[in-house]
Design a protein around this motif. Structure first.
Motif, PDB file in Angstrom:
ATOM      1  N   ILE A 128       0.887  -1.296   0.182  1.00  0.00           N
ATOM      2  CA  ILE A 128       0.165  -0.037  -0.061  1.00  0.00           C
ATOM      3  C   ILE A 128       0.761   1.348   0.052  1.00  0.00           C
ATOM      4  CG2 ILE A 128      -1.793   1.288   1.226  1.00  0.00           C
ATOM      5  CD1 ILE A 128      -2.552  -1.319   2.545  1.00  0.00           C
ATOM      6  N   SER A 129       0.617   1.998  -0.942  1.00  0.00           N
ATOM      7  CA  SER A 129       1.350   3.143  -1.176  1.00  0.00           C
ATOM      8  C   SER A 129       0.483   4.647  -0.775  1.00  0.00           C
ATOM      9  CB  SER A 129       2.053   3.719  -2.479  1.00  0.00           C
ATOM     10  OG  SER A 129       2.625   4.873  -2.408  1.00  0.00           O
ATOM     11  N   PRO A 130       0.886   5.594   0.025  1.00  0.00           N
ATOM     12  CA  PRO A 130      -0.049   6.783  -0.011  1.00  0.00           C
ATOM     13  C   PRO A 130       0.201   7.261  -1.021  1.00  0.00           C
ATOM     14  CG  PRO A 130       1.774   6.511   1.909  1.00  0.00           C
ATOM     15  CD  PRO A 130       2.029   5.603   0.817  1.00  0.00           C
ATOM     16  N   GLY A 131      -0.821   8.465  -0.999  1.00  0.00           N
ATOM     17  CA  GLY A 131      -1.212   9.155  -2.545  1.00  0.00           C
ATOM     18  C   GLY A 131       0.215  10.111  -2.586  1.00  0.00           C
ATOM     19  N   MET A 132       0.645  10.413  -3.889  1.00  0.00           N
ATOM     20  CA  MET A 132       1.775  11.406  -4.047  1.00  0.00           C
ATOM     21  C   MET A 132       1.711  11.265  -5.490  1.00  0.00           C
ATOM     22  SD  MET A 132       4.980   8.886  -3.145  1.00  0.00           S
ATOM     23  CE  MET A 132       4.444   8.087  -1.780  1.00  0.00           C
ATOM     24  N   ALA A 133       2.381  12.784  -5.961  1.00  0.00           N
ATOM     25  CA  ALA A 133       2.595  12.873  -7.404  1.00  0.00           C
ATOM     26  C   ALA A 133       3.931  11.977  -7.734  1.00  0.00           C
ATOM     27  CB  ALA A 133       2.786  14.161  -7.775  1.00  0.00           C
TER      28      ALA A 133
END
Length: 226
Positions: free
Chosen positions: A94-99
């Motif tokens: 799971i990866s947090p939201g980021m550009a």
């Protein structure tokens, strides 16, 4: 046994779909609604994928094969290269939201196949840290267990016994089922074959169930957010 009639219409096979705009052909969108974007991703052995952009949505990565190391070179004044370790069939991250803007180099001798499950309805700051789930134990223990849980998201793994079928409840919040292997599923009274990476959208419901063939393994991505 009651089976939700509308689940069948939401069944999506990962082998078909529309290629996501502005992304290389390695990424193919197989399902999208107001909550999820599901992309099937394939990096060939030793393949280089040119620089491209991804959304800022928090993302669950579901790995569909045992693959080698991958380098992701990020562009910008503070550019860096992230080193993705080898992956294992059925594991997830799971990866947090980021550009994110990067190129990809598959360093391995085998392809890397996985799903990007982008979480459109979860605010980016609700998932703050990377979570890497462990590879499923072999032989897998039958049953359903929770492998990640916070206020926004819950991920369960279901493993059917190798000698008999089992049932997944369709009751609860809206969710997405992800098939890890090739299985047969009884949906809306008809039997369908699901291959690795195929998904089933399950709307919020108070009842209903899906019967799975012996040995089936699924991840269920459950949205806790309204």
């Amino acid at each position: 046994m009651k089976i939700l009639p509308y689940i069948a219409a939401c069944l999506v096979f990962g082998s078909v779909g529309v290629q996501a705009q502005s992304l290389p052909p390695n990424y193919k969108t197989t399902f999208e609604n107001s909550d999820f974007i599901v992309m099937r991703v394939h990096y060939g052995a030793h393949e280089f994928v040119p620089m491209h952009d991804h959304s800022t949505y928090p993302t669950v990565y579901v790995y569909l094969n045992n693959s080698g190391e991958v380098d992701l070179k990020h562009e910008g004044p503070n550019g860096f290269t992230a080193h993705r370790p080898p992956t294992h069939t059925g594991a997830f991250r799971i990866s947090p939201g980021m550009a994110e803007r990067h190129s990809v180099t598959n360093l391995g001798d085998v392809p890397s196949d996985f799903l990007r499950v982008e979480l459109k309805s979860i605010p980016p700051n609700d998932l703050k840290e990377v979570f890497r789930g462990e590879a499923p134990a072999l032989p897998a223990t039958p049953g359903t267990r929770t492998e990640f849980h916070d206020g926004a998201l819950k991920i369960e793994r279901t493993q059917c016994p190798t000698t008999e079928s089992c049932t997944i409840s369709a009751a609860g919040p809206r969710s997405l089922l992800v098939s890890i292997g090739t299985v047969k599923a009884s949906i809306a009274g008809s039997e369908r074959t699901l291959t690795p990476g195929d998904t089933v959208w399950v709307p919020a419901s108070k009842d209903g169930s899906i019967r799975l063939s012996a040995g089936a393994q699924f991840l269920r991505v459950i949205l806790q957010y309204p």
